[in-house]
Design an enzyme around this catalytic site. Sequence first.
Site, PDB file in Angstrom:
ATOM      1  N   ASP A 182       2.205  82.699 -51.157  1.00  0.00           N
ATOM      2  CA  ASP A 182       2.022  83.511 -49.954  1.00  0.00           C
ATOM      3  C   ASP A 182       0.632  83.327 -49.336  1.00  0.00           C
ATOM      4  OD1 ASP A 182       4.493  84.491 -50.594  1.00  0.00           O
ATOM      5  OD2 ASP A 182       3.923  86.600 -50.527  1.00  0.00           O
ATOM      6  N   HIS A 237      -0.445  83.122 -54.734  1.00  0.00           N
ATOM      7  CA  HIS A 237      -1.098  83.001 -53.431  1.00  0.00           C
ATOM      8  C   HIS A 237      -1.954  81.737 -53.414  1.00  0.00           C
ATOM      9  CE1 HIS A 237      -0.133  87.272 -53.891  1.00  0.00           C
ATOM     10  NE2 HIS A 237      -0.098  87.332 -52.569  1.00  0.00           N
TER      11      HIS A 237
END
Length: 469
Positions: free
Chosen positions: A297, A439
């Site tokens: 992400d 991430h």
Amino acid sequence: MNMRKVTYGILLILGIFVVGYLVYFILQGHDDSASEAINDKNIIEASKYPGVDLVTEITETKKYNIAMHYPKFKGEKANAEIEGYVSSIKEDFLAKVDENKKYIKDYVPELSLSMEIYPVMENVYSIVFSEENYVVGANAQQKGKVYLVDTKKGDFIQPTEIFKDTKQNREQLYVLLNQAFKESKEYSPLLLEGELENWAQDPDNHFKGMYLKGKSAVFQFDKYEVTAGAAGMPKISIPLDQMQNLLTDEWKEKLQIKNDKKETPKNSDDKNIAKGEKTDIDKHSSKGVKRVALTFDDGPHPKNTLKILELLKKYDAKATFFMLGNRVDFYPDVVKKIADQGHELGNHTWDHKDLTTLSTAEAIQEVERTNQAIKSAAGREPTVFRPPYGARNKAVENAISMPTVLWTIDTLDWKSHNPDQILKIVKENVKDGSIILMHDIHKTTVEAVEPVLKYLKKEGYECVTVSEL
């Protein structure tokens, strides 16, 4: 007598130590940001725009969350202005949080500052900021600010250098804006004509909120400034060829419209892409193999994402990248590499807003703008969607056509920044069908990817995209 002096001396030293400890404890108790910080980072990265770097500030505490993106230039004057603007936003937000702390109970106040950059000509850019904060009340507060910057001079260009600020020109501008608002299906029912006229006639606003984009001048207004609140922060675009009478001679020459032909982007062969994706799915569809989906992400990142792509290729693994539109705009080449290497493209909104706090129209815009940015960079739109914070409701789901994908394993990489801890969480929780959340904006996450891939391969797992899963 000597023993008495020694005793007094010992007691005096102990007293000083106790007082010092109490002072230290009190001071520490007042340092809320240090004691309650969950995630705090400040990153400066080069962008695709010459002379412009991108600063990302993220602060997450138990009392509030702040996410700010702003440019950094070579000129000290320009940087001082931008940094002052950013600091004032942050200070106002924190003061508001402090003033309303007794009303804040079941939620965490949020401040978001995002930006867009539009090249005007060599060394000249329009910088468009969008500020949104939610502390108390029914709706988030929205404001905008624009700058025109000359990176070579390291200074700003005032709108009144571009447009002649006269009463007659203001009257003509009002006519143009009023007409554009009324021709807009989105804004026409929400226009407050009286407020727009007051804005146009006010000699002190100096064409506030105006910036250049392509061959148009765009006027951005704050929420409630000239429209009802449902319009959010409206933007009205007026072609420059309709405004030549308003331009100064210098800028009329600089912005002269000649052979205004829009470059047509190369079309990708959707059939071939679809066929290619199906082939990849078939390749990974062997029965009896345990499968997991690695997802990343908040990217893309100009360095970290590329390193992750190398590792995925090394271990013959596929992943899904849920990307932010405002970062796609900065790093389109990275998005193209993600797509070219057969990974899945995911939409994570434009600038990581909680969609459940927005109107349906605003939520759709967050997603659609990102779809277009990804398509422009990669030649095809994303196939899956992940809402920021996992926040969703029926209105959001009904408005978005893509499948919504959350996760089953949160590695908490944003919190620990510890590769060993990330691997430990994967080991303790992974099973057939797991969707692992990481991430790609964190360097420590990159360091964890290879150990995770090694472990999954050793345990007989195949890494596929979420759609394949």
